[in-house]
Design an enzyme around this catalytic site. Structure first.
Site, PDB file in Angstrom:
ATOM      1  N   LYS A  41       1.932  -0.014  11.907  1.00 59.64           N
ATOM      2  CA  LYS A  41       3.042   0.678  11.247  1.00 59.64           C
ATOM      3  C   LYS A  41       2.511   1.857  10.422  1.00 59.64           C
ATOM      4  O   LYS A  41       1.303   1.931  10.135  1.00 59.64           O
ATOM      5  CB  LYS A  41       3.767  -0.320  10.338  1.00 59.64           C
ATOM      6  CG  LYS A  41       2.859  -0.935   9.277  1.00 59.64           C
ATOM      7  CD  LYS A  41       3.422  -2.240   8.746  1.00 59.64           C
ATOM      8  CE  LYS A  41       2.545  -2.759   7.622  1.00 59.64           C
ATOM      9  NZ  LYS A  41       2.934  -4.099   7.177  1.00 59.64           N
ATOM     10  N   ARG A 140      11.294 -11.543   0.280  1.00 54.91           N
ATOM     11  CA  ARG A 140      11.398 -10.155   0.709  1.00 54.91           C
ATOM     12  C   ARG A 140      12.215 -10.102   1.989  1.00 54.91           C
ATOM     13  O   ARG A 140      13.288  -9.524   2.027  1.00 54.91           O
ATOM     14  CB  ARG A 140       9.976  -9.599   0.915  1.00 54.91           C
ATOM     15  CG  ARG A 140       9.910  -8.132   1.109  1.00 54.91           C
ATOM     16  CD  ARG A 140       8.487  -7.620   1.203  1.00 54.91           C
ATOM     17  NE  ARG A 140       7.802  -8.069   2.405  1.00 54.91           N
ATOM     18  CZ  ARG A 140       6.686  -7.513   2.881  1.00 54.91           C
ATOM     19  NH1 ARG A 140       6.133  -6.497   2.252  1.00 54.91           N
ATOM     20  NH2 ARG A 140       6.110  -7.984   3.980  1.00 54.91           N
ATOM     21  N   TYR A 259      -4.705  21.690 -15.547  1.00 50.14           N
ATOM     22  CA  TYR A 259      -3.389  21.601 -16.176  1.00 50.14           C
ATOM     23  C   TYR A 259      -3.425  20.713 -17.409  1.00 50.14           C
ATOM     24  O   TYR A 259      -4.080  19.670 -17.423  1.00 50.14           O
ATOM     25  CB  TYR A 259      -2.369  21.011 -15.189  1.00 50.14           C
ATOM     26  CG  TYR A 259      -1.831  22.001 -14.190  1.00 50.14           C
ATOM     27  CD1 TYR A 259      -1.128  23.137 -14.603  1.00 50.14           C
ATOM     28  CD2 TYR A 259      -2.016  21.808 -12.828  1.00 50.14           C
ATOM     29  CE1 TYR A 259      -0.628  24.043 -13.677  1.00 50.14           C
ATOM     30  CE2 TYR A 259      -1.518  22.702 -11.894  1.00 50.14           C
ATOM     31  CZ  TYR A 259      -0.820  23.821 -12.334  1.00 50.14           C
ATOM     32  OH  TYR A 259      -0.324  24.714 -11.427  1.00 50.14           O
TER      33      TYR A 259
HETATM   34  C1  LIG Z   1       1.864  -4.857   7.087  1.00 53.09           C
HETATM   35  C2  LIG Z   1       2.021  -6.242   7.600  1.00 53.09           C
HETATM   36  C3  LIG Z   1       0.930  -6.902   8.176  1.00 53.09           C
HETATM   37  C4  LIG Z   1      -0.475  -6.375   8.096  1.00 53.09           C
HETATM   38  O1  LIG Z   1      -0.927  -6.547   6.776  1.00 53.09           O
HETATM   39  P1  LIG Z   1      -2.435  -6.282   6.311  1.00 53.09           P
HETATM   40  O2  LIG Z   1      -2.504  -6.837   4.964  1.00 53.09           O
HETATM   41  O3  LIG Z   1      -2.639  -4.806   6.368  1.00 53.09           O
HETATM   42  O4  LIG Z   1      -3.322  -6.981   7.282  1.00 53.09           O
HETATM   43  C5  LIG Z   1       1.164  -8.127   8.755  1.00 53.09           C
HETATM   44  N1  LIG Z   1       2.399  -8.692   8.752  1.00 53.09           N
HETATM   45  C6  LIG Z   1       3.458  -8.103   8.171  1.00 53.09           C
HETATM   46  C7  LIG Z   1       4.772  -8.773   8.181  1.00 53.09           C
HETATM   47  C8  LIG Z   1       3.300  -6.860   7.565  1.00 53.09           C
HETATM   48  O5  LIG Z   1       4.342  -6.275   6.966  1.00 53.09           O
END
Ligand SMILES: *Cc1c(COP(=O)(O)O)cnc(C)c1O
Length: 371
Positions: A41, A140, A259
Site C-alpha cells: 500500500k 479500528r 527561519y
Molecule cells: C500496513 C498493514 C500491514 C503491514 O504492516 P507492517 O507493520 O508494515 O508489516 C499488514 N496488515 C495490515 C492490515 C496493514 O494495514
C-alpha cells in the site's frame, strides 16, 4: 518521472535486490507451513509499487495487500491475473462493481461492507471473493463478536479467501495486548466460515509461531525497517537518501541560522545549505535532532540545525575541520551509516512515516544488489 541525477537536490537509491532478500528471509523465518504476503500500500511505502511488486512476485509472493480501490486496480494491471490482491479498507458504495470486475479481494470490515458485497453477488448471481476482518482489540477495522453473531451463518454469497485481524502493539513484544488479541482472534475465528487465517504483520512475525497462522503480511520489514525494535535488525536496508549541498556559509559565533533564528552558532561554524526540505518529506522540526554524514567521514555526525525550510536545510559541518566540501557534495541522511529506524527515532517518528513521506523531487535510482 524521476528527477534527473544532475539536477536533483537529493538522490534516493532503492535496492530491489535487498527487498527480494528480505522477502526470502521472512519466508525462511516462518517456515513452509505459512505463506508470506506483502503489504504494498501507499506506493509500496513510498518506494514505488511498480518496481517493488514485480520483484516480490518474482520472489514467489502471490498475496498482496493494498489499502484503496485505486491501489488495487493499479496493482492488478501491473501484476496480471496471477496474484491475489487484498484491498484492506474494503469497498465504498459505488466501487463494488469495479473491484469485482478486476477480481480484487476486498477485506470486508463491517456489516455494511458485507451487505454491499453480498448485494453485488446476488445481482450477479455469482460468488465473490472476500476476506473477513475480525476486530480482535485494535478498535479500528473489523467485526466484533456482536457483529459476527448478528450476521448469522449466511456467507453463501462469498468465496472467503482469508479471515484476518491486525495487532496494535506487535512492536512491543511484552505488551499484554498481543496475547489478548491472539486469544480473541482464536475465539472468534471459528464463528466465521473456515478459511486460511492471518494475524501478523512485520513485527507480529517475530512474536513467535503462535502468531503466524496460514499467512503473514509484512510491509515495513520488506523495506528494511526493523520489525524487532529492541534487537538488532534482521532485515537488509533498502534505502539510501543523500542530499546535495548548494553552498557553504562560514559564520561567527552569535550568528543565527534559518527561519525564526532558532539556531545561533556558539562557535566559528561551517554551515552547509542542503537542497531538500519539508516538501521532500523531512520534518520541519528536524533541526537539532537529525544527523547526516559526509560519505568519506561517516564517523563524524553532522547535525541539522535550525528550522528545516520547504526546499532546503542547514547542516553544521564544522566538525569536518578544514576538509574541502565542494558544491554538489551529497551527504547521507538515510543509508548504511544512518539506519532508517535510528533516523526516524531522531525525528520523533517511525520508519513508516519517514518512508511514505519521501517526496517526488529526488532522483530515484533502482539498484539490484546481490546478497
Ligand atoms: C500496513 C498493514 C500491514 C503491514 O504492516 P507492517 O507493520 O508494515 O508489516 C499488514 N496488515 C495490515 C492490515 C496493514 O494495514
Amino acid at each position: 518521472m524521476s528527477a534527473s541525477r544532475d539536477g536533483a537536490g537529493g538522490w534516493l537509491s532503492i535496492d530491489l535486490g535487498a527487498i527480494g532478500t528480505n522477502y526470502r528471509r521472512l519466508r525462511e523465518h516462518v517456515g513452509p507451513a505459512t505463506q508470506v504476503g506483502a503489504a504494498v500500500k501507499a506506493d509500496a511505502y513510498g518506494l514505488g509499487v511498480s518496481k517493488v511488486a514485480p520483484v516480490l512476485h518474482r520472489a514467489g509472493c502471490r498475496n498482496f495487500f493494498v489499502a484503496t480501490v485505486d491501489e488495487a486496480l493499479a496493482l492488478r494491471t501491473l501484476l496480471g491475473p496471477d496474484a491475489t490482491i487484498f484491498q484492506l479498507n474494503g469497498p465504498f458504495a459505488g466501487s463494488e462493481a469495479t473491484l469485482a470486475d478486476a477480481a480484487i479481494t476486498p477485506v470486508l470490515n463491517s456489516p455494511a461492507q458485507i451487505a454491499l458485497w453480498r448485494a453485488l453477488a446476488k445481482r450477479r448471481t455469482q460468488r465473490l471473493p472476500c476476506a473477513l476482518q475480525i476486530d480482535s482489540g485494535m478498535s479500528r477495522f473489523g467485526l466484533n463478536e456482536a457483529d459476527i453473531l448478528a450476521l448469522g451463518n449466511d456467507f453463501a454469497a462469498f468465496d472467503v479467501k482469508l479471515v484476518m485481524s491486525h495487532l496494535a502493539c506487535a512492536d512491543e513484544p511484552d505488551h499484554r495486548q498481543n496475547t489478548a488479541q491472539l486469544a480473541t482472534f482464536r475465539r472468534l475465528r471459528p464463528l466465521l466460515p473456515h478459511a486460511p487465517s492471518s494475524l501478523a504483520a512485520s513485527s507480529g512475525i517475530y512474536l513467535g509461531p503462535d502468531f503466524h497462522f496460514d499467512l503473514v503480511r509484512p510491509g515495513v520489514a520488506l523495506y528494511g525497517g526493523n520489525p524487532t525494535p529492541d534487537r538488532a535488525n534482521p532485515m537488509r536496508g533498502t534505502v539510501t537518501l543523500s542530499i546535495r549541498m548548494i553552498q557553504e556559509r562560514r559564520i561567527e559565533p552569535g550568528t543565527a541560522v534559518g527561519y525564526s533564528a532558532r539556531f545561533v552558532a556558539s562557535r566559528h561554524s561551517r554551515i552547509a545549505t542542503l537542497s531538500a526540505g519539508y516538501a521532500d518529506g523531512l520534518p520541519r522540526a528536524a533541526g537539532g535532532r537529525a544527523v547526516a554524514v559526509h560519505p568519506e567521514r561517516p564517523d563524524v555526525p553532522l547535525p541539522i540545525v535550525g528550522r528545516v525550510s520547504m526546499d532546503c536545510l542547514a547542516l553544521d559541518i564544522t566538525d569536518l575541520g578544514e576538509m574541502p566540501v565542494p558544491p554538489g557534495t551529497a551527504f547521507e541522511l538515510i543509508g548504511p551509516h544512518r539506519p532508517i529506524d535510528a533516523v526516524a527515532a531522531g525525528l520523533d517518528t517511525i520508519s513508516y512515516e519517514l518512508l511514505t513521506s519521501l517526496g517526488h523531487r529526488y532522483h530515484r535510482d533502482y539498484i539490484e544488489s546481490m546478497e
